[in-house]
Motif scaffolding. Structure first.
Motif, short mmCIF file in Angstrom:
data_model
loop_
_atom_site.label_atom_id
_atom_site.label_comp_id
_atom_site.label_asym_id
_atom_site.label_seq_id
_atom_site.Cartn_x
_atom_site.Cartn_y
_atom_site.Cartn_z
N UNK A 67 4.54 -8.68 15.43
CA UNK A 67 3.69 -9.22 14.35
C UNK A 67 4.49 -9.86 13.22
N UNK A 68 5.81 -9.80 13.27
CA UNK A 68 6.62 -10.40 12.21
C UNK A 68 6.38 -9.71 10.87
N UNK A 69 6.17 -10.52 9.83
CA UNK A 69 5.97 -9.98 8.48
C UNK A 69 4.50 -9.79 8.12
N UNK A 70 3.64 -9.80 9.11
CA UNK A 70 2.21 -9.59 8.87
C UNK A 70 2.00 -8.29 8.09
N UNK A 71 1.03 -8.31 7.18
CA UNK A 71 0.70 -7.09 6.43
C UNK A 71 0.20 -6.01 7.40
N UNK A 72 0.71 -4.79 7.21
CA UNK A 72 0.35 -3.67 8.08
C UNK A 72 -0.08 -2.46 7.26
N UNK A 73 -0.99 -1.70 7.80
CA UNK A 73 -1.30 -0.37 7.28
C UNK A 73 -0.50 0.61 8.14
N UNK A 74 0.34 1.42 7.49
CA UNK A 74 1.18 2.36 8.21
C UNK A 74 1.01 3.76 7.62
N UNK A 75 1.13 4.76 8.46
CA UNK A 75 1.03 6.15 8.03
C UNK A 75 2.41 6.70 7.73
N UNK A 76 2.52 7.41 6.61
CA UNK A 76 3.80 8.00 6.23
C UNK A 76 3.58 9.41 5.70
N UNK A 77 4.67 10.15 5.60
CA UNK A 77 4.64 11.49 5.03
C UNK A 77 5.90 11.68 4.20
N UNK A 78 5.77 12.34 3.08
CA UNK A 78 6.91 12.63 2.21
C UNK A 78 6.73 14.01 1.62
N UNK A 79 7.84 14.51 1.04
CA UNK A 79 7.78 15.86 0.53
C UNK A 79 8.57 16.06 -0.74
N UNK A 80 8.18 17.08 -1.48
CA UNK A 80 8.86 17.48 -2.70
C UNK A 80 9.42 18.88 -2.49
N UNK A 81 10.75 18.98 -2.61
CA UNK A 81 11.45 20.26 -2.51
C UNK A 81 11.95 20.60 -3.90
N UNK A 82 11.48 21.73 -4.44
CA UNK A 82 11.88 22.16 -5.78
C UNK A 82 12.93 23.25 -5.67
N UNK A 83 13.92 23.22 -6.57
CA UNK A 83 14.91 24.29 -6.62
C UNK A 83 14.41 25.40 -7.55
N UNK B 35 -1.78 1.75 -2.48
CA UNK B 35 -0.68 0.92 -2.95
C UNK B 35 -0.14 0.02 -1.84
N UNK B 36 0.41 -1.13 -2.24
CA UNK B 36 1.05 -2.05 -1.32
C UNK B 36 2.52 -2.19 -1.72
N UNK B 37 3.38 -2.33 -0.72
CA UNK B 37 4.80 -2.48 -1.00
C UNK B 37 5.37 -3.62 -0.15
N UNK B 38 6.21 -4.45 -0.76
CA UNK B 38 6.92 -5.51 -0.05
C UNK B 38 8.40 -5.14 0.00
N UNK B 39 8.93 -4.99 1.20
CA UNK B 39 10.35 -4.69 1.39
C UNK B 39 11.19 -5.93 1.11
N UNK B 40 12.47 -5.75 0.81
CA UNK B 40 13.34 -6.91 0.53
C UNK B 40 13.34 -7.97 1.65
N UNK B 41 13.08 -7.57 2.90
CA UNK B 41 13.08 -8.54 4.00
C UNK B 41 11.75 -9.27 4.16
N UNK B 42 10.78 -8.97 3.29
CA UNK B 42 9.48 -9.64 3.34
C UNK B 42 8.38 -8.86 4.03
N UNK B 43 8.70 -7.74 4.68
CA UNK B 43 7.66 -6.92 5.31
C UNK B 43 6.75 -6.34 4.23
N UNK B 44 5.43 -6.48 4.44
CA UNK B 44 4.44 -5.97 3.50
C UNK B 44 3.67 -4.85 4.19
N UNK B 45 3.54 -3.71 3.49
CA UNK B 45 2.82 -2.57 4.06
C UNK B 45 1.90 -1.94 3.03
#
Length: 148
Positions: A11-27, A84-94
């Motif tokens: 799909x090249x740089x076509x806008x995509x909806x992608x699933x992600x997961x992130x976490x917060x680790x507290x000391x 939210x939408x994000x554009x990576x430096x290479x032009x990929x939009x997600x």
């Protein structure tokens, strides 16, 4: 990232909806672990995109090991972010649909994170926000932590 790489080949740089997961680790002092990203520079919560067939919980575990070198388990879902939408430096939009977890370390001996993903990791006090990668999403995660 093989799934996303293969998808981008089609799909090249076509806008995509992608699933992600992130976490917060507290000391013990309540500071949160962030990674300085190798691809974009800024600081962010360890995490990334799901591979095909992977759950959000499994993804955050895999990504935490890759990004921070720490074995974790998700403890609590803090937020599901989807606007939210994000554009990576290479032009990929997600538009990432991100599951943000509070996580807990499960092993004491960390391993080295993948140098292609992380320059370094560091704990930050919640009143000392660094320059964040994908500021809208990560700033929202930062705010969520400050109010939990």
């Amino acid at each position: 990232m093989a799934y996303i790489h293969d998808l981008r080949q089609k799909v090249g740089h076509m806008r995509l909806i992608l699933n992600s997961a992130s976490g917060a680790l507290l000391n013990d002092q309540g500071a949160v672990l962030l990674q300085e990203r190798a691809d974009t520079g800024g600081w962010g919560f360890p995490g990334g995109y799901l591979e095909y067939g992977e759950s959000y919980a499994k993804c955050v575990q895999r990504e935490y090991l890759e990004d921070a070198g720490i074995h974790i388990k998700p403890v609590k879902l803090l937020a599901l972010q989807d606007y939210d939408e994000y554009t990576y430096p290479n032009g990929d939009v997600v538009q990432p649909i991100n599951a943000f977890y509070l996580v807990q370390a499960t092993k004491q001996a960390p391993q080295a994170p993948k140098p292609s993903e992380t320059l370094r990791t560091k704990y930050f006090a919640l009143d000392q926000e660094p320059p964040l990668f994908f500021n809208a999403q990560h700033a929202q995660m930062w705010e969520i932590l400050q109010h939990n």
